[in-house]
Enzyme design. Structure first.
Site: not given
Ligand code: UT7
Length: 333
Positions: A116, A256, A286
């Protein structure tokens, strides 16, 4: 003669027509518009549906539009540097294919992969050629067909990415405008958190790698998020300090577009109000190497000569950086 600066003298983008909405995603995986908008800030992303077409197809369209709007003939271009994580093939480079599709007969070129951060790393590479005095017209094009490596059964990654391309033309100037400075970093120990496991020389494609879904994006979201928030803000604030720029001096931040929360946290650390931040993540998601030039293209009309602009990126690798630009022209070309 004064110092030669490299200035962006045109920008153009291209996005596919198909819009993959959050509601459509919710029919594919267990997710909702509400969750995606709250945690990421994306409402829809564009998907390239044309059969057997890859990222170079989109890159060529962006470059063709760039040449037309800047009234540049393809023969005048000295060099094209492409950046992508989804090249059409392992080789040859996308730059070769795009040069052929657009008719850049007197140009040479190659690809750069910095995930990225690909656009800003490639932009800075192109700057060196212009500043050397030997090159008059250099194109930088970011194009990524992220849908080709996205697992649409994995709800943790499939809402994030979209397909797009955008390109800039760089030319020399002796005026006090152009690309002024860059601060870049890489940390290869971060490679474990965001990568495509198979398809390279370490794990060539096999039935096993396909069955294990190792040709899709793998991401440990939370780990990447923590690094991205810190690094993108650190490197942008460092650039402001280095050039004695206050938030008042800055016209725009071009971040980005990975996550709305990362963008807003970066702007907050820089003391910038939201009106000065280019944000189009809601409509495109993205698009990896295309996010930053796609923003410049969409905001081109509002840009003025002399505007102080900071570009900031963070990506797989890990890679990160900021670029300080004094914009070189008024409004849309
Ligand atoms: O461009 C390259 C660099 N990339 C980035 O900068 C991306 C960086 N990371 C992120 O933007 C975030 O970490 C994500 C958007 C990928 C995820 O968001 P988060 O707030 O970190 O969520 P999480 O992974 O901590 O998940 C929280 C909860 C989980 O459920 P439990 O375990 O708490 O029950 C996930 O299973 O949200 C759940 N979850 C979803 N729920 C509904 C994960 N994806 C989804 C989804 N819909 N699509």
């Amino acid at each position: 003669m004064g110092k030669i600066n490299a200035a962006i003298t045109g920008v153009h983008g291209w996005v596919p027509e198909y819009r993959l909405t959050n509601d459509e995603l919710a029919t594919m995986v267990d997710t909702s518009d509400e969750w995606i908008m709250q945690r990421i800030g994306i409402r829809e992303r564009r998907i390239l549906k044309e059969k057997d077409m890859g990222s170079s197809y989109m890159g060529a369209r962006a470059v063709k539009g760039l040449l037309e709007k800047t009234e540049t003939s393809p023969e005048e271009v000295d060099l094209i540097i492409a950046t992508t994580v989804t090249a059409d093939m392992a080789f040859p480079a996308n730059a070769n294919i795009i040069a052929d599709l657009v008719g850049l007969k007197n140009s040479w070129g190659y690809d750069i992969n910095a995930a990225c951060s690909g656009f800003i790393f490639t932009l800075q590479t192109a700057v060196q050629y212009i500043e050397s005095g030997r090159y008059k017209k250099v194109i930088v094009v970011g194009s990524d067909k992220m849908s080709a490596i996205t697992d649409y059964t994995d709800r943790t990654t499939c809402p994030l990415f979209g397909d797009a391309a955008a390109a800039v033309l760089l030319e020399p100037t002796t005026e006090d405008v152009g690309i002024i400075d860059h601060i870049f970093g890489v940390d290869g120990s971060g490679r474990h958190y965001l990568h495509q496991k198979a398809g390279g020389s370490a794990r060539p494609a096999s039935h096993k790698t396909v069955d294990a879904k190792e040709h899709f994006i793998f991401q440990e979201g939370q780990a990447v998020f923590k690094f991205a928030v810190t690094k993108m803000a650190d490197v942008s604030v460092e650039m402001m300090k280095k050039h004695n720029l206050t938030s008042k001096d800055l016209a725009w931040l071009v971040p980005h577009q990975a996550n709305m929360r990362i963008i807003l946290a970066t702007a907050k650390r820089m003391g910038l109000e939201r009106e000065k931040v280019m944000i189009n993540i809601e409509r495109y998601g993205n698009t990896t190497t295309a996010t930053i030039p796609l923003c410049l293209w969409e905001w081109e009309n509002q840009l003025r000569k002399g505007d102080n602009i900071i570009l900031a990126a963070f990506g797989g690798g890990f890679t990160w950086g900021s670029v300080y630009i004094k914009w070189a022209y008024d409004g849309k070309k």
